[in-house]
Design a protein around this motif. Structure first.
Motif, PDB file in Angstrom:
ATOM      1  N   PHE A   1      -3.478 -10.877   2.877  1.00  0.00           N
ATOM      2  CA  PHE A   1      -2.968 -10.008   1.819  1.00  0.00           C
ATOM      3  C   PHE A   1      -3.719  -8.695   1.851  1.00  0.00           C
ATOM      4  CE2 PHE A   1      -1.895 -14.224   0.315  1.00  0.00           C
ATOM      5  CZ  PHE A   1      -0.626 -14.054  -0.201  1.00  0.00           C
ATOM      6  N   VAL A   2      -2.994  -7.622   1.611  1.00  0.00           N
ATOM      7  CA  VAL A   2      -3.611  -6.316   1.433  1.00  0.00           C
ATOM      8  C   VAL A   2      -3.332  -5.915  -0.003  1.00  0.00           C
ATOM      9  CG1 VAL A   2      -3.729  -3.917   2.173  1.00  0.00           C
ATOM     10  CG2 VAL A   2      -3.258  -5.716   3.853  1.00  0.00           C
ATOM     11  N   LEU A   3      -4.391  -5.752  -0.758  1.00  0.00           N
ATOM     12  CA  LEU A   3      -4.313  -5.373  -2.164  1.00  0.00           C
ATOM     13  C   LEU A   3      -4.513  -3.870  -2.257  1.00  0.00           C
ATOM     14  CD1 LEU A   3      -6.193  -7.075  -5.069  1.00  0.00           C
ATOM     15  CD2 LEU A   3      -6.597  -4.675  -4.574  1.00  0.00           C
ATOM     16  N   LEU A   4      -3.537  -3.153  -2.816  1.00  0.00           N
ATOM     17  CA  LEU A   4      -3.643  -1.702  -2.975  1.00  0.00           C
ATOM     18  C   LEU A   4      -4.261  -1.413  -4.333  1.00  0.00           C
ATOM     19  CD1 LEU A   4      -2.428   0.533  -0.945  1.00  0.00           C
ATOM     20  CD2 LEU A   4      -1.725  -1.811  -0.566  1.00  0.00           C
ATOM     21  N   SER A   5      -5.346  -0.658  -4.337  1.00  0.00           N
ATOM     22  CA  SER A   5      -6.007  -0.297  -5.590  1.00  0.00           C
ATOM     23  C   SER A   5      -6.153   1.216  -5.675  1.00  0.00           C
ATOM     24  CB  SER A   5      -7.385  -0.968  -5.684  1.00  0.00           C
ATOM     25  OG  SER A   5      -8.269  -0.405  -4.732  1.00  0.00           O
TER      26      SER A   5
ATOM     27  N   VAL B   1      -7.915 -11.819   1.629  1.00  0.00           N
ATOM     28  CA  VAL B   1      -7.459 -10.597   0.964  1.00  0.00           C
ATOM     29  C   VAL B   1      -8.371  -9.442   1.352  1.00  0.00           C
ATOM     30  CG1 VAL B   1      -6.938  -9.487  -1.252  1.00  0.00           C
ATOM     31  CG2 VAL B   1      -6.697 -11.973  -1.017  1.00  0.00           C
ATOM     32  N   VAL B   2      -7.756  -8.316   1.687  1.00  0.00           N
ATOM     33  CA  VAL B   2      -8.484  -7.076   1.949  1.00  0.00           C
ATOM     34  C   VAL B   2      -7.998  -6.053   0.934  1.00  0.00           C
ATOM     35  CG1 VAL B   2      -8.728  -5.141   3.565  1.00  0.00           C
ATOM     36  CG2 VAL B   2      -8.834  -7.473   4.410  1.00  0.00           C
ATOM     37  N   GLU B   3      -8.917  -5.318   0.370  1.00  0.00           N
ATOM     38  CA  GLU B   3      -8.556  -4.243  -0.548  1.00  0.00           C
ATOM     39  C   GLU B   3      -8.359  -2.953   0.231  1.00  0.00           C
ATOM     40  OE1 GLU B   3     -10.385  -1.793  -4.396  1.00  0.00           O
ATOM     41  OE2 GLU B   3     -11.535  -3.419  -3.492  1.00  0.00           O
ATOM     42  N   LEU B   4      -7.272  -2.266  -0.038  1.00  0.00           N
ATOM     43  CA  LEU B   4      -7.043  -0.924   0.490  1.00  0.00           C
ATOM     44  C   LEU B   4      -7.080   0.005  -0.714  1.00  0.00           C
ATOM     45  CD1 LEU B   4      -6.426   1.148   2.628  1.00  0.00           C
ATOM     46  CD2 LEU B   4      -4.016   0.476   2.520  1.00  0.00           C
ATOM     47  N   HIS B   5      -8.182   0.715  -0.844  1.00  0.00           N
ATOM     48  CA  HIS B   5      -8.399   1.569  -2.012  1.00  0.00           C
ATOM     49  C   HIS B   5      -7.890   2.980  -1.737  1.00  0.00           C
ATOM     50  CE1 HIS B   5     -10.163   3.015  -5.686  1.00  0.00           C
ATOM     51  NE2 HIS B   5     -10.762   3.979  -5.022  1.00  0.00           N
ATOM     52  N   CYS B   6      -7.002   3.436  -2.607  1.00  0.00           N
ATOM     53  CA  CYS B   6      -6.451   4.784  -2.513  1.00  0.00           C
ATOM     54  C   CYS B   6      -7.303   5.710  -3.375  1.00  0.00           C
ATOM     55  CB  CYS B   6      -4.999   4.794  -2.991  1.00  0.00           C
ATOM     56  SG  CYS B   6      -3.905   3.808  -1.956  1.00  0.00           S
ATOM     57  N   ARG B   7      -8.201   6.417  -2.716  1.00  0.00           N
ATOM     58  CA  ARG B   7      -9.064   7.374  -3.427  1.00  0.00           C
ATOM     59  C   ARG B   7      -8.307   8.696  -3.515  1.00  0.00           C
ATOM     60  NH1 ARG B   7     -13.276   7.908   0.016  1.00  0.00           N
ATOM     61  NH2 ARG B   7     -12.270   9.707   0.941  1.00  0.00           N
ATOM     62  N   CYS B   8      -8.216   9.217  -4.729  1.00  0.00           N
ATOM     63  CA  CYS B   8      -7.442  10.437  -4.937  1.00  0.00           C
ATOM     64  C   CYS B   8      -8.187  11.334  -5.913  1.00  0.00           C
ATOM     65  CB  CYS B   8      -6.072  10.069  -5.506  1.00  0.00           C
ATOM     66  SG  CYS B   8      -4.959  11.457  -5.735  1.00  0.00           S
ATOM     67  N   ASP B   9      -8.153  12.623  -5.658  1.00  0.00           N
ATOM     68  CA  ASP B   9      -8.744  13.578  -6.585  1.00  0.00           C
ATOM     69  C   ASP B   9      -8.088  13.377  -7.955  1.00  0.00           C
ATOM     70  OD1 ASP B   9      -8.452  16.279  -8.056  1.00  0.00           O
ATOM     71  OD2 ASP B   9     -10.095  16.629  -6.637  1.00  0.00           O
ATOM     72  N   PRO B  10      -8.875  13.198  -9.023  1.00  0.00           N
ATOM     73  CA  PRO B  10      -8.293  12.943 -10.346  1.00  0.00           C
ATOM     74  C   PRO B  10      -7.320  14.026 -10.813  1.00  0.00           C
ATOM     75  CG  PRO B  10     -10.658  12.562 -10.405  1.00  0.00           C
ATOM     76  CD  PRO B  10     -10.341  13.154  -9.064  1.00  0.00           C
ATOM     77  N   THR B  11      -7.597  15.276 -10.466  1.00  0.00           N
ATOM     78  CA  THR B  11      -6.702  16.359 -10.862  1.00  0.00           C
ATOM     79  C   THR B  11      -5.348  16.218 -10.166  1.00  0.00           C
ATOM     80  OG1 THR B  11      -8.611  17.796 -11.160  1.00  0.00           O
ATOM     81  CG2 THR B  11      -6.469  18.867 -11.015  1.00  0.00           C
ATOM     82  N   VAL B  12      -5.365  15.855  -8.898  1.00  0.00           N
ATOM     83  CA  VAL B  12      -4.121  15.646  -8.142  1.00  0.00           C
ATOM     84  C   VAL B  12      -3.345  14.474  -8.751  1.00  0.00           C
ATOM     85  CG1 VAL B  12      -3.161  14.969  -5.900  1.00  0.00           C
ATOM     86  CG2 VAL B  12      -5.029  16.628  -6.010  1.00  0.00           C
ATOM     87  N   ALA B  13      -4.047  13.394  -9.055  1.00  0.00           N
ATOM     88  CA  ALA B  13      -3.391  12.225  -9.650  1.00  0.00           C
ATOM     89  C   ALA B  13      -2.788  12.576 -11.008  1.00  0.00           C
ATOM     90  CB  ALA B  13      -4.377  11.073  -9.779  1.00  0.00           C
ATOM     91  N   GLN B  14      -3.495  13.350 -11.798  1.00  0.00           N
ATOM     92  CA  GLN B  14      -2.964  13.768 -13.106  1.00  0.00           C
ATOM     93  C   GLN B  14      -1.683  14.582 -12.927  1.00  0.00           C
ATOM     94  OE1 GLN B  14      -5.926  15.843 -15.432  1.00  0.00           O
ATOM     95  NE2 GLN B  14      -7.435  14.243 -15.058  1.00  0.00           N
ATOM     96  N   GLU B  15      -1.683  15.499 -11.962  1.00  0.00           N
ATOM     97  CA  GLU B  15      -0.491  16.315 -11.703  1.00  0.00           C
ATOM     98  C   GLU B  15       0.680  15.443 -11.257  1.00  0.00           C
ATOM     99  OE1 GLU B  15      -1.762  19.247  -8.861  1.00  0.00           O
ATOM    100  OE2 GLU B  15      -3.061  20.253 -10.320  1.00  0.00           O
TER     101      GLU B  15
ATOM    102  N   GLY C   1     -14.130   3.593  -8.417  1.00  0.00           N
ATOM    103  CA  GLY C   1     -13.944   3.355  -6.990  1.00  0.00           C
ATOM    104  C   GLY C   1     -13.286   2.019  -6.736  1.00  0.00           C
ATOM    105  N   PRO C   2     -13.531   1.431  -5.560  1.00  0.00           N
ATOM    106  CA  PRO C   2     -12.932   0.140  -5.206  1.00  0.00           C
ATOM    107  C   PRO C   2     -13.380  -0.964  -6.163  1.00  0.00           C
ATOM    108  CG  PRO C   2     -13.874   1.198  -3.275  1.00  0.00           C
ATOM    109  CD  PRO C   2     -14.326   1.987  -4.471  1.00  0.00           C
ATOM    110  N   LEU C   3     -12.652  -2.087  -6.122  1.00  0.00           N
ATOM    111  CA  LEU C   3     -12.985  -3.204  -7.001  1.00  0.00           C
ATOM    112  C   LEU C   3     -14.374  -3.759  -6.716  1.00  0.00           C
ATOM    113  CD1 LEU C   3      -9.529  -5.020  -6.951  1.00  0.00           C
ATOM    114  CD2 LEU C   3     -10.474  -3.578  -8.763  1.00  0.00           C
ATOM    115  N   GLY C   4     -14.761  -3.778  -5.449  1.00  0.00           N
ATOM    116  CA  GLY C   4     -16.121  -4.174  -5.109  1.00  0.00           C
ATOM    117  C   GLY C   4     -16.340  -5.639  -4.830  1.00  0.00           C
ATOM    118  N   THR C   5     -15.304  -6.453  -4.830  1.00  0.00           N
ATOM    119  CA  THR C   5     -15.488  -7.876  -4.580  1.00  0.00           C
ATOM    120  C   THR C   5     -14.796  -8.367  -3.312  1.00  0.00           C
ATOM    121  OG1 THR C   5     -13.567  -8.431  -5.930  1.00  0.00           O
ATOM    122  CG2 THR C   5     -15.703  -8.400  -7.042  1.00  0.00           C
ATOM    123  N   LEU C   6     -14.066  -7.475  -2.649  1.00  0.00           N
ATOM    124  CA  LEU C   6     -13.304  -7.841  -1.461  1.00  0.00           C
ATOM    125  C   LEU C   6     -13.694  -6.945  -0.295  1.00  0.00           C
ATOM    126  CD1 LEU C   6      -9.799  -7.865  -3.191  1.00  0.00           C
ATOM    127  CD2 LEU C   6     -11.067  -9.893  -2.460  1.00  0.00           C
ATOM    128  N   PRO C   7     -13.475  -7.405   0.937  1.00  0.00           N
ATOM    129  CA  PRO C   7     -13.605  -6.468   2.049  1.00  0.00           C
ATOM    130  C   PRO C   7     -12.681  -5.287   1.761  1.00  0.00           C
ATOM    131  CG  PRO C   7     -13.244  -8.710   2.847  1.00  0.00           C
ATOM    132  CD  PRO C   7     -13.033  -8.736   1.361  1.00  0.00           C
TER     133      PRO C   7
END
Length: 189
Positions: free
Chosen positions: A7-11, A105-119, A150-156
């Protein structure tokens, strides 16, 4: 096609690109994509009006359906806004059941600038049952806080910068390679 199970978990914070990346990755792997918002919006359709209280109840119900459907699969891409682990919050999909899945399960963390995400959040058109207009002030305040988690921190975990989604294929290429390497999957795509 991806022959191994997993499983790939998107966060990531709201509007960080989880759905776009998750669906593209699922297509690349020829895996099913389970998106909690799809389940939630199906629940919204059952009601003429969804206020904030009903929305919260339907969100928790959708979390349970999401969990049941994920547990019934041997592999897939899981897209949701996940509850930050170890934080005293009631929003987001709980993660305590992830250890009960049939495959790693592997986490795929989508890091995004908060201002971009707000827009992005302000521009996107979602089902009215989300009540985004009513929640806008509290959500805007949460963006910077959520980015700090940031990432959840409990998964690869693999982290990609999703501030620029103009070339989703390149982001998915990068993510797929890192996910494969992390799970020691053979190159079969």
């Amino acid at each position: 096609m991806m022959k191994q199970k997993g499983f790939v978990l998107l966060s990531g914070m709201p509007a960080s690109g989880k759905t776009a990346i998750g669906r593209a990755l699922a297509e690349r792997f020829c895996w099913p994509c389970l998106d909690k918002d799809d389940l939630l919006e199906a629940e919204f359709e059952k009601y003429e009006d969804v206020d904030l209280i009903r929305r919260q109840k339907l969100s928790r119900l959708s979390d349970l359906v999401f969990e049941q459907r994920a547990k019934a699969q041997s592999h897939g891409v899981l897209v949701s806004f996940w509850r930050p682990i170890g934080q005293p919050v009631s929003y987001g999909t709980a993660t305590n059941w992830l250890t009960e899945l049939q495959s790693p399960v592997v986490e795929l963390h989508c890091r995004c600038d908060p201002t971009v995400a707000q827009e992005r959040f302000a521009k996107r058109k979602r089902h009215p049952g989300h009540n985004d207009a009513l929640r806008h002030d509290t959500l805007v305040q949460q963006f910077a806080e959520l980015a700090a988690f940031g990432p959840l921190g409990t998964l690869p975990c693999v982290t990609i910068d999703t501030s620029d989604l103009t070339d989703i294929d390149a982001l998915v290429d990068e993510a797929a390679e890192e996910v494969r390497a992390l799970l020691v999957w053979p190159r079969i795509l």
